[in-house]
Design a protein around this motif. Structure first.
Motif, PDB file in Angstrom:
ATOM      1  N   ALA A 101       0.791  -1.324   0.022  1.00 44.55           N
ATOM      2  CA  ALA A 101      -0.042  -0.031   0.017  1.00 44.55           C
ATOM      3  C   ALA A 101       0.947   1.092  -0.083  1.00 44.55           C
ATOM      4  O   ALA A 101       0.671   2.184   0.632  1.00 44.55           O
ATOM      5  N   LEU A 102       1.896   1.271  -0.838  1.00 44.88           N
ATOM      6  CA  LEU A 102       2.802   2.548  -1.014  1.00 44.88           C
ATOM      7  C   LEU A 102       1.779   3.858  -1.346  1.00 44.88           C
ATOM      8  O   LEU A 102       1.442   3.769  -2.533  1.00 44.88           O
ATOM      9  N   PRO A 103       2.052   4.578  -0.431  1.00 44.32           N
ATOM     10  CA  PRO A 103       1.317   6.049  -0.764  1.00 44.32           C
ATOM     11  C   PRO A 103       1.803   6.913  -1.525  1.00 44.32           C
ATOM     12  O   PRO A 103       3.050   7.354  -1.489  1.00 44.32           O
ATOM     13  N   ILE A 104       1.060   7.251  -2.623  1.00 48.52           N
ATOM     14  CA  ILE A 104       1.762   8.368  -3.501  1.00 48.52           C
ATOM     15  C   ILE A 104       0.937   9.327  -3.919  1.00 48.52           C
ATOM     16  O   ILE A 104      -0.153   9.273  -4.288  1.00 48.52           O
ATOM     17  N   SER A 105       1.547  10.640  -3.497  1.00 53.24           N
ATOM     18  CA  SER A 105       0.661  11.857  -4.034  1.00 53.24           C
ATOM     19  C   SER A 105       0.976  12.304  -5.128  1.00 53.24           C
ATOM     20  O   SER A 105       1.941  11.780  -5.896  1.00 53.24           O
ATOM     21  N   ASN A 106       0.289  13.380  -5.698  1.00 52.42           N
ATOM     22  CA  ASN A 106       0.720  14.220  -6.764  1.00 52.42           C
ATOM     23  C   ASN A 106       2.341  14.725  -6.589  1.00 52.42           C
ATOM     24  O   ASN A 106       2.957  15.010  -7.618  1.00 52.42           O
ATOM     25  N   ASN A 107       2.702  14.753  -5.445  1.00 54.71           N
ATOM     26  CA  ASN A 107       4.165  15.284  -5.014  1.00 54.71           C
ATOM     27  C   ASN A 107       5.150  14.412  -4.717  1.00 54.71           C
ATOM     28  O   ASN A 107       6.250  14.473  -5.042  1.00 54.71           O
ATOM     29  N   GLY A 108       4.758  12.973  -4.804  1.00 52.58           N
ATOM     30  CA  GLY A 108       5.912  11.982  -4.485  1.00 52.58           C
ATOM     31  C   GLY A 108       5.264  11.012  -3.398  1.00 52.58           C
ATOM     32  O   GLY A 108       4.253  10.626  -3.224  1.00 52.58           O
ATOM     33  N   PHE A 109       6.333  10.173  -2.749  1.00 48.89           N
ATOM     34  CA  PHE A 109       6.176   9.141  -1.948  1.00 48.89           C
ATOM     35  C   PHE A 109       6.232   9.653  -0.520  1.00 48.89           C
ATOM     36  O   PHE A 109       7.220  10.373  -0.234  1.00 48.89           O
ATOM     37  N   ILE A 110       5.115   9.090   0.216  1.00 45.12           N
ATOM     38  CA  ILE A 110       5.069   9.441   1.489  1.00 45.12           C
ATOM     39  C   ILE A 110       6.053   8.772   2.496  1.00 45.12           C
ATOM     40  O   ILE A 110       5.785   7.275   2.691  1.00 45.12           O
ATOM     41  N   PHE A 111       7.155   9.223   3.065  1.00 44.73           N
ATOM     42  CA  PHE A 111       8.198   8.474   3.532  1.00 44.73           C
ATOM     43  C   PHE A 111       7.815   7.565   4.784  1.00 44.73           C
ATOM     44  O   PHE A 111       8.285   6.781   5.015  1.00 44.73           O
ATOM     45  N   GLU A 112       7.094   8.597   5.584  1.00 46.31           N
ATOM     46  CA  GLU A 112       6.652   7.989   6.807  1.00 46.31           C
ATOM     47  C   GLU A 112       6.107   6.468   6.791  1.00 46.31           C
ATOM     48  O   GLU A 112       6.203   5.766   7.485  1.00 46.31           O
ATOM     49  N   ASN A 113       5.141   6.404   5.929  1.00 42.63           N
ATOM     50  CA  ASN A 113       4.702   5.043   5.485  1.00 42.63           C
ATOM     51  C   ASN A 113       5.392   3.793   5.146  1.00 42.63           C
ATOM     52  O   ASN A 113       5.019   2.725   5.263  1.00 42.63           O
ATOM     53  N   VAL A 114       6.709   4.164   4.845  1.00 42.72           N
ATOM     54  CA  VAL A 114       7.557   2.892   4.524  1.00 42.72           C
ATOM     55  C   VAL A 114       8.893   3.059   5.517  1.00 42.72           C
ATOM     56  O   VAL A 114      10.001   2.498   5.187  1.00 42.72           O
ATOM     57  N   LEU A 115       8.393   3.532   6.892  1.00 44.78           N
ATOM     58  CA  LEU A 115       9.279   3.352   8.102  1.00 44.78           C
ATOM     59  C   LEU A 115      10.572   4.440   7.639  1.00 44.78           C
ATOM     60  O   LEU A 115      11.650   3.953   8.378  1.00 44.78           O
ATOM     61  N   GLU A 116      10.523   5.463   6.982  1.00 45.65           N
ATOM     62  CA  GLU A 116      11.624   6.560   6.580  1.00 45.65           C
ATOM     63  C   GLU A 116      12.857   5.469   6.356  1.00 45.65           C
ATOM     64  O   GLU A 116      13.971   5.897   6.790  1.00 45.65           O
ATOM     65  N   SER A 117      12.536   4.512   5.304  1.00 43.79           N
ATOM     66  CA  SER A 117      13.873   3.845   4.820  1.00 43.79           C
ATOM     67  C   SER A 117      13.717   3.738   3.388  1.00 43.79           C
ATOM     68  O   SER A 117      12.682   3.429   2.751  1.00 43.79           O
ATOM     69  N   ASP A 118      14.892   4.226   2.735  1.00 43.18           N
ATOM     70  CA  ASP A 118      15.025   4.210   1.427  1.00 43.18           C
ATOM     71  C   ASP A 118      15.069   2.737   0.722  1.00 43.18           C
ATOM     72  O   ASP A 118      14.256   2.845  -0.218  1.00 43.18           O
ATOM     73  N   GLN A 119      15.611   1.980   1.343  1.00 42.03           N
ATOM     74  CA  GLN A 119      15.581   0.594   0.893  1.00 42.03           C
ATOM     75  C   GLN A 119      14.005   0.027   0.960  1.00 42.03           C
ATOM     76  O   GLN A 119      13.756  -0.597   0.149  1.00 42.03           O
ATOM     77  N   ARG A 120      13.356   0.299   2.103  1.00 41.15           N
ATOM     78  CA  ARG A 120      11.964  -0.167   1.949  1.00 41.15           C
ATOM     79  C   ARG A 120      10.914   0.669   0.926  1.00 41.15           C
ATOM     80  O   ARG A 120      10.075   0.018   0.367  1.00 41.15           O
TER      81      ARG A 120
END
Length: 298
Positions: free
Chosen positions: A124-143
């Motif tokens: 359920a990767l959250p994508i807005s018109n501005n980009g990916f909401i980082f908090e929802n992937v545990l603030e991990s670039d790899q995730r």
């Protein structure tokens, strides 16, 4: 140690995990592991350039006249070293004190609204018109990168759909997501997902709106029991099995997590305040008498 012994240990571990997780989840875990190892490093920069961190979300929310509020102050705390029978060797004590017993800084938790967000793929990767909401992937670039790549296995591009029609994609009015990387892990379910409910309660008190909770469609019984114990029964839930859904007003609730330092060589720590809130919420909802033996251990 011989190579055959290593292979034997790996096989035993794989069999144990297969029994514990079941064949379906075992295969999913294998796919994620292979993606992280062979594909994620080559695309990580692309995802990094499009991530929305706390400052970005605040700017977007302010511009769109949406809620962005810190619901508590930053925290600092120091952990005590565990007691051991024979104490610590000097070099071990120095390492433990420098790594875990130094002052820990926790950023202030916030809750915010973001409009028109697509949830994509198994995580359920959250994508807005501005980009990916980082908090929802545990603030991990790899995730973040792995979640985007795994979405492709469901035929979902990890980009915002700007050309949908009202019939082409399912829509939800207002929701907070409890789906994401490692949500089936006991520790992560409590610290990274149930911890979001503290911000949800603040949001409800400020707006009188009850967002839906998006949860994994195949959530384990213990995951659902924890939600019920915190006061969120099935009437709150929207099951997520992947695909793509648009949320008109997406609620992002940040957990009480340590500030991410690029030089940090260990896992991030979480504030005891978060766990106390979860504990007290459960105790309040299950009506456990404070006079019962050993209730303080819960």
């Amino acid at each position: 140690v011989y190579k055959s012994e290593i292979m034997s240990a790996s096989t035993i571990h794989a069999i144990r995990v297969l029994r514990q997780r079941g064949p379906k989840q075992f295969l999913k875990d294998g796919l994620v592991s292979a993606t992280e190892t062979y594909l994620t490093p080559s695309v990580m920069n692309w995802f990094q350039r499009r991530k929305l961190e706390m400052e970005n979300l605040e700017t977007i929310a302010r511009q769109d006249s949406l809620m962005f509020e810190y619901y508590d102050d930053p925290e600092t705390f120091t952990l005590s070293l565990p007691t051991t029978v024979n104490g610590y060797a000097p070099d071990v004590r120095e390492y433990m004190e420098n790594t875990y017993a130094s002052e820990i800084s926790v950023k202030p938790p916030y809750v915010c609204e973001i409009q028109d967000v697509d949830l994509v793929g198994p995580d359920a990767l959250p994508i807005s018109n501005n980009g990916f909401i980082f908090e929802n992937v545990l603030e991990s670039d790899q995730r973040l990168s792995t979640s985007g790549l795994i979405a492709l296995t469901q035929g979902q591009l990890p980009v915002k759909n700007r050309y949908r029609t009202s019939r082409s994609i399912k829509q939800i009015d207002t929701a907070l997501s409890l789906v994401g990387p490692w949500n089936y892990n006991y520790t992560h379910w409590f610290q990274d997902y149930l911890g979001r409910l503290e911000g949800l309660e603040y949001y409800r008190n400020q707006t009188d709106i009850d967002p839906k909770l998006i949860i994994p469609a195949d959530a384990s019984d213990w995951m659902l029991d924890a939600l019920r114990a915190m006061g969120y029964g099935s009437e709150w839930w929207v099951s997520w099995s992947g695909g793509r859904v648009t949320v008109d007003t997406f609620i992002t609730s940040a957990v009480r997590r340590e500030n991410r330092d690029p030089d940090l060589s260990r896992r991030l720590l979480y504030s005891p305040t978060e766990f106390r809130w979860i504990r007290n919420r459960i105790l309040d909802n299950i009506g456990l008498e404070q006079t019962r033996p050993h209730v303080e251990r819960i």
